[in-house]
Design an enzyme around this catalytic site. Structure first.
Site, PDB file in Angstrom:
ATOM      1  CG  ASP A  13       4.318  59.448 -19.220  1.00 19.06           C
ATOM      2  OD1 ASP A  13       3.566  59.866 -20.115  1.00 19.06           O
ATOM      3  OD2 ASP A  13       4.162  58.353 -18.648  1.00 19.06           O
TER       4      ASP A  13
ATOM      5  CE  LYS B  17       0.601  54.048 -21.869  1.00 20.50           C
ATOM      6  NZ  LYS B  17       0.841  54.466 -20.498  1.00 20.50           N
TER       7      LYS B  17
ATOM      8  CD  GLN C  85       0.921  52.559 -17.161  1.00 23.02           C
ATOM      9  OE1 GLN C  85       1.436  52.624 -18.254  1.00 23.02           O
ATOM     10  NE2 GLN C  85      -0.137  53.266 -16.839  1.00 23.02           N
TER      11      GLN C  85
END
Ligand code: NAP
Length: 300
Positions: free
Chosen positions: A117, A50, A94
């Site tokens: 997200d 990422k 994450q």
């Protein structure tokens, strides 16, 4: 007849190129902060990819690699600081987090306008009510692949294997929002094949190699394999690609299917959040590295 291979790698490359061109025209850079807690090797790989992608497209990024011993309070404090940081428009934590940290609390602490997200309670609520805002990156990538290949969703029977909060449930909701008739299967589903054989669109996100075999798939179906498993040092999905690709109409490979789309959707969401929050568009200074005590932080 052999299935059309849905080439996520190429679709993702095109999206990255478009975003790079759009970012190059901006007066200041969008900024993404990624937080990784603990030593999960797969998570480390994902976060590094990422970050590399941010570099490639010109998005400013900060990476926080925190030890397993990080407390919930310390993580909440970091998120609080990032919520206030004008260089940061998007915050990614994450998953999974170590057991002693409540994922729910952490996700709820991310400012809504930086929820890249789409896992905050507000954004999940919007998804459930059919008013999608920031949506989770992997499900968004699945839908984008269907759109890119002009695969009709409306009125189709869609079957999703997996009901996790990060993949199965949001992808099922996104298919429902697009007027598919959706069935969600999970580990307690009796006679999985009975459901999958009815699928025009089958999305598999179980984390079980070769869970889906050719006899479970309808002739000509669209098969999207989200699974990522390591078997004998090789990455494989949840679908037995060899046999299913001879029966399906469309199929995603693993790797080079959904995986690259997740990262492409992350940078697309970052740019979207930047555009929605002009007050936070400050020009970013040169890169610097600093040590925040508990945090190992790197910036680009
Ligand atoms: P997860 O949280 O472990 O959820 C797995 C789901 O699959 C659960 O709902 C589970 O049912 C269900 N399941 C497990 N075994 C099953 C079986 N034999 N039959 C039917 N359902 C079964 O996993 P996840 O986070 O959703 O991820 C799923 C897979 O996608 C993993 O391989 C992961 O690595 C991969 N992934 C890929 C990407 C990408 O970018 N390509 C992104 C995220 C995840 P229960 O709820 O009953 O336990």
């Amino acid at each position: 007849m052999a299935a059309v291979i849905i080439d996520g790698k190429t679709v993702a490359e095109k999206i990255r190129a478009r975003i790079k061109a759009e970012v190059a025209k901006l007066k200041s850079k969008p900024g993404l902060a990624a937080i990784l807690v603990g030593e999960n090797p797969a998570s480390k790989v994902y976060v590094d990819i990422k970050r590399k992608t941010c570099d490639e497209v010109g998005i400013y990024s900060e990476l926080y690699k925190l030890p397993d011993s990080t407390t919930e309070k310390e993580l909440l404090q970091l998120i609080g600081k990032l919520n206030e940081n004008k260089k940061i428009h998007a915050i990614l934590v994450q998953m999974p987090l170590p057991k002693h940290i409540s994922e729910e609390k952490i996700l709820a602490a991310i400012a809504l306008e930086k929820d890249v997200d789409g896992f905050s309670p507000e954004n999940i609520g919007k998804l459930v009510s059919g008013k999608e805002a920031s949506v989770p990156c992997t499900p968004k990538g699945v839908i984008r692949l269907l759109e890119e290949y002009k695969i009709e969703i409306l009125g189709k029977n869609a079957v999703v294997i997996g009901r996790s909060n990060i993949v199965g449930k949001p992808v099922a909701l996104m298919l429902l929002n697009r007027d598919a008739t959706v069935t969600v299967c999970h580990s307690k589903t009796t006679d999985l094949a009975k459901h999958t054989r009815n699928a025009d669109i089958l999305v598999v996100a179980a984390g079980k190699p070769k869970l889906v075999t050719a006899d479970m798939v309808k002739e000509g179906a669209v098969v999207i394999d989200v699974g990522i498993n390591r078997v004998d040092g090789k990455l494989v999905g949840d679908v037995d690609f060899e046999t299913v690709s001879r029966k399906a109409g469309y199929i995603t490979p693993v790797p080079k299917g959904v995986g690259p789309m997740t990262v492409a959707m992350l940078i697309e969401n970052t740019l979207d959040l930047f555009r929605k929050n002009p007050s936070r568009q400050l020009s970013t200074g040169p890169s610097r590295n600093s040590d925040l005590g508990v945090n190992q932080k790197t910036e680009n």
